[in-house]
Design a protein around this motif. Structure first.
Motif, PDB file in Angstrom:
ATOM      1  N   PRO A  15       4.612   8.667  -9.150  1.00  0.00           N
ATOM      2  CA  PRO A  15       5.586   7.567  -9.238  1.00  0.00           C
ATOM      3  C   PRO A  15       4.935   6.186  -9.122  1.00  0.00           C
ATOM      4  O   PRO A  15       5.398   5.230  -9.748  1.00  0.00           O
ATOM      5  CB  PRO A  15       6.534   7.842  -8.070  1.00  0.00           C
ATOM      6  CG  PRO A  15       6.436   9.319  -7.844  1.00  0.00           C
ATOM      7  CD  PRO A  15       5.000   9.641  -8.110  1.00  0.00           C
ATOM      8  N   ASN A  16       3.868   6.076  -8.336  1.00  0.00           N
ATOM      9  CA  ASN A  16       3.173   4.788  -8.239  1.00  0.00           C
ATOM     10  C   ASN A  16       2.489   4.433  -9.553  1.00  0.00           C
ATOM     11  O   ASN A  16       2.403   3.256  -9.925  1.00  0.00           O
ATOM     12  CB  ASN A  16       2.166   4.800  -7.094  1.00  0.00           C
ATOM     13  CG  ASN A  16       2.748   4.326  -5.777  1.00  0.00           C
ATOM     14  OD1 ASN A  16       2.630   3.161  -5.402  1.00  0.00           O
ATOM     15  ND2 ASN A  16       3.418   5.221  -5.059  1.00  0.00           N
ATOM     16  N   ARG A  17       1.997   5.435 -10.250  1.00  0.00           N
ATOM     17  CA  ARG A  17       1.427   5.175 -11.573  1.00  0.00           C
ATOM     18  C   ARG A  17       2.502   4.746 -12.561  1.00  0.00           C
ATOM     19  O   ARG A  17       2.252   3.905 -13.438  1.00  0.00           O
ATOM     20  CB  ARG A  17       0.684   6.421 -12.063  1.00  0.00           C
ATOM     21  CG  ARG A  17      -0.633   6.655 -11.318  1.00  0.00           C
ATOM     22  CD  ARG A  17      -1.281   7.978 -11.694  1.00  0.00           C
ATOM     23  NE  ARG A  17      -2.617   8.102 -11.091  1.00  0.00           N
ATOM     24  CZ  ARG A  17      -3.340   9.224 -11.097  1.00  0.00           C
ATOM     25  NH1 ARG A  17      -2.835  10.327 -11.665  1.00  0.00           N
ATOM     26  NH2 ARG A  17      -4.542   9.253 -10.546  1.00  0.00           N
ATOM     27  N   GLN A  18       3.700   5.302 -12.417  1.00  0.00           N
ATOM     28  CA  GLN A  18       4.828   4.861 -13.251  1.00  0.00           C
ATOM     29  C   GLN A  18       5.193   3.414 -12.926  1.00  0.00           C
ATOM     30  O   GLN A  18       5.491   2.611 -13.827  1.00  0.00           O
ATOM     31  CB  GLN A  18       6.035   5.769 -13.022  1.00  0.00           C
ATOM     32  CG  GLN A  18       5.859   7.186 -13.522  1.00  0.00           C
ATOM     33  CD  GLN A  18       7.066   8.054 -13.190  1.00  0.00           C
ATOM     34  OE1 GLN A  18       8.201   7.572 -13.068  1.00  0.00           O
ATOM     35  NE2 GLN A  18       6.840   9.338 -13.022  1.00  0.00           N
ATOM     36  N   LEU A  19       5.162   3.088 -11.630  1.00  0.00           N
ATOM     37  CA  LEU A  19       5.448   1.705 -11.215  1.00  0.00           C
ATOM     38  C   LEU A  19       4.401   0.760 -11.792  1.00  0.00           C
ATOM     39  O   LEU A  19       4.738  -0.347 -12.247  1.00  0.00           O
ATOM     40  CB  LEU A  19       5.465   1.617  -9.686  1.00  0.00           C
ATOM     41  CG  LEU A  19       5.662   0.227  -9.081  1.00  0.00           C
ATOM     42  CD1 LEU A  19       6.993  -0.386  -9.518  1.00  0.00           C
ATOM     43  CD2 LEU A  19       5.592   0.296  -7.561  1.00  0.00           C
ATOM     44  N   HIS A  47       0.840  -1.186   0.000  1.00  0.00           N
ATOM     45  CA  HIS A  47       0.000   0.000   0.000  1.00  0.00           C
ATOM     46  C   HIS A  47       0.881   1.244   0.000  1.00  0.00           C
ATOM     47  O   HIS A  47       1.728   1.403   0.881  1.00  0.00           O
ATOM     48  CB  HIS A  47      -0.932   0.007   1.212  1.00  0.00           C
ATOM     49  CG  HIS A  47      -2.052  -0.987   1.120  1.00  0.00           C
ATOM     50  ND1 HIS A  47      -1.899  -2.307   1.483  1.00  0.00           N
ATOM     51  CD2 HIS A  47      -3.329  -0.852   0.681  1.00  0.00           C
ATOM     52  CE1 HIS A  47      -3.049  -2.946   1.278  1.00  0.00           C
ATOM     53  NE2 HIS A  47      -3.927  -2.084   0.795  1.00  0.00           N
ATOM     54  N   SER A  48       0.713   2.076  -1.007  1.00  0.00           N
ATOM     55  CA  SER A  48       1.373   3.387  -1.082  1.00  0.00           C
ATOM     56  C   SER A  48       2.888   3.317  -0.919  1.00  0.00           C
ATOM     57  O   SER A  48       3.469   4.056  -0.126  1.00  0.00           O
ATOM     58  CB  SER A  48       0.786   4.318  -0.019  1.00  0.00           C
ATOM     59  OG  SER A  48      -0.626   4.285  -0.023  1.00  0.00           O
ATOM     60  N   PRO A  49       3.570   2.451  -1.670  1.00  0.00           N
ATOM     61  CA  PRO A  49       5.022   2.366  -1.529  1.00  0.00           C
ATOM     62  C   PRO A  49       5.710   3.632  -2.030  1.00  0.00           C
ATOM     63  O   PRO A  49       5.219   4.310  -2.930  1.00  0.00           O
ATOM     64  CB  PRO A  49       5.387   1.172  -2.413  1.00  0.00           C
ATOM     65  CG  PRO A  49       4.320   1.141  -3.455  1.00  0.00           C
ATOM     66  CD  PRO A  49       3.069   1.546  -2.730  1.00  0.00           C
ATOM     67  N   LEU A  50       6.868   3.941  -1.443  1.00  0.00           N
ATOM     68  CA  LEU A  50       7.719   4.977  -2.009  1.00  0.00           C
ATOM     69  C   LEU A  50       8.347   4.409  -3.274  1.00  0.00           C
ATOM     70  O   LEU A  50       8.890   3.310  -3.259  1.00  0.00           O
ATOM     71  CB  LEU A  50       8.814   5.390  -1.026  1.00  0.00           C
ATOM     72  CG  LEU A  50       9.807   6.429  -1.585  1.00  0.00           C
ATOM     73  CD1 LEU A  50      10.092   7.512  -0.561  1.00  0.00           C
ATOM     74  CD2 LEU A  50      11.120   5.770  -2.024  1.00  0.00           C
ATOM     75  N   VAL A  51       8.262   5.168  -4.362  1.00  0.00           N
ATOM     76  CA  VAL A  51       8.813   4.724  -5.646  1.00  0.00           C
ATOM     77  C   VAL A  51       9.796   5.781  -6.145  1.00  0.00           C
ATOM     78  O   VAL A  51       9.441   6.954  -6.267  1.00  0.00           O
ATOM     79  CB  VAL A  51       7.692   4.523  -6.685  1.00  0.00           C
ATOM     80  CG1 VAL A  51       8.292   4.098  -8.028  1.00  0.00           C
ATOM     81  CG2 VAL A  51       6.676   3.497  -6.204  1.00  0.00           C
ATOM     82  N   ASN A  52      11.032   5.358  -6.384  1.00  0.00           N
ATOM     83  CA  ASN A  52      12.027   6.259  -6.974  1.00  0.00           C
ATOM     84  C   ASN A  52      12.719   5.537  -8.139  1.00  0.00           C
ATOM     85  O   ASN A  52      12.307   4.446  -8.541  1.00  0.00           O
ATOM     86  CB  ASN A  52      13.022   6.754  -5.922  1.00  0.00           C
ATOM     87  CG  ASN A  52      13.860   5.625  -5.322  1.00  0.00           C
ATOM     88  OD1 ASN A  52      13.810   4.473  -5.773  1.00  0.00           O
ATOM     89  ND2 ASN A  52      14.633   5.948  -4.298  1.00  0.00           N
TER      90      ASN A  52
END
Length: 244
Positions: free
Chosen positions: A200-204, A153-158
């Motif tokens: 970034p989550n949408r990119q993931l 849920h809601s991960p940090l994405v870089n």
């Protein structure tokens, strides 16, 4: 929900060389637990938050009772401090690699010795919220033969995370349940930054959809808090651990 928990709650401690300290574990075992059968395993990073704020033992207990979830042992791995949490869970921090080694080379052997667990990776799920979701995903990408499912849920994405996904090529059997809040556009992180988690989550999502995996993605109407994650746990659990 009933007030009485049918399963059992206990604690254990593992002396970790990789983390260089004793690590407390929070454990839920389902009712009628017996060493004569094998069980699925759910490991929760941010363990204390999952057990208390997420009320995951209660939710799993009820779903098992209602024959919607297969029997599963839950192991929560609490973090000792917010500062230490970031060092362990953030993919660019100093203890990240050591924490992954702890999961695979210390925690799993400990649990396999303590409980009768199914041996297939598909019976071993990692769960995490925010940075805990990030480390859960990264662990499954690196060790797909050990961990076959992720609930995040809601991960940090870089860029480190996106690069790890683009480099993944041996995870055909992986199953991922991925949720993010539509209001997570200005999230204050533990190092004092304010970040947009949604884009970034949408990119993931786009990167994960390129892989041959069982992937579930959704967006909820909410922000970066347990108020919303707690409500969604039931759906993630039923998706990844349905009674068969």
């Amino acid at each position: 929900m009933a007030n009485q928990l049918n399963g059992d709650l206990s604690e254990a401690t593992i002396n970790s060389q990789f983390l260089n300290e004793e690590q407390k574990l929070m454990i839920y075992t389902p009712s009628n637990f017996t060493p004569m059968k094998s069980y699925d395993l759910l490991i929760c990073q941010d363990g204390q938050d999952y057990f208390q704020l997420g009320r995951i033992p209660r939710q799993v207990d009820t779903l098992i009772e209602e024959v919607e979830l297969r029997e599963v042992i839950i192991v929560g791995v609490p973090y000792p401090s917010v500062k230490e949490r970031r060092k362990r869970y953030h993919p660019d921090e100093e203890k990240f690699a050591s924490y992954l080694r702890f999961l695979v080379d210390e925690l799993m052997p400990f649990l396999e010795d303590k409980f009768p667990l199914h041996s297939l990776a598909s019976s071993r799920t990692l769960a995490g919220d925010s940075l805990a979701g990030t480390v859960s995903l990264m662990a499954a990408l690196k060790y797909p033969s050990t961990f076959g499912q992720v609930m995040m849920h809601s991960p940090l994405v870089n860029e480190t995370v996106l690069q790890a996904v683009s480099n993944a090529n041996t995870i055909d059997g992986l199953a991922i349940y991925h949720m993010i809040g539509q209001k997570e556009t200005a999230v204050k992180t533990s190092d004092g930054q304010v970040l947009n988690f949604l884009e970034p989550n949408r990119q993931l999502k786009e990167a994960l959809e390129m892989l041959k995996i069982d992937y579930t993605y959704g967006e909820f109407d909410g922000d970066h808090t347990w108020t919303y994650w707690q409500k969604d746990l039931e759906y993630g659990l039923k998706k990844l651990l349905p009674f068969e």
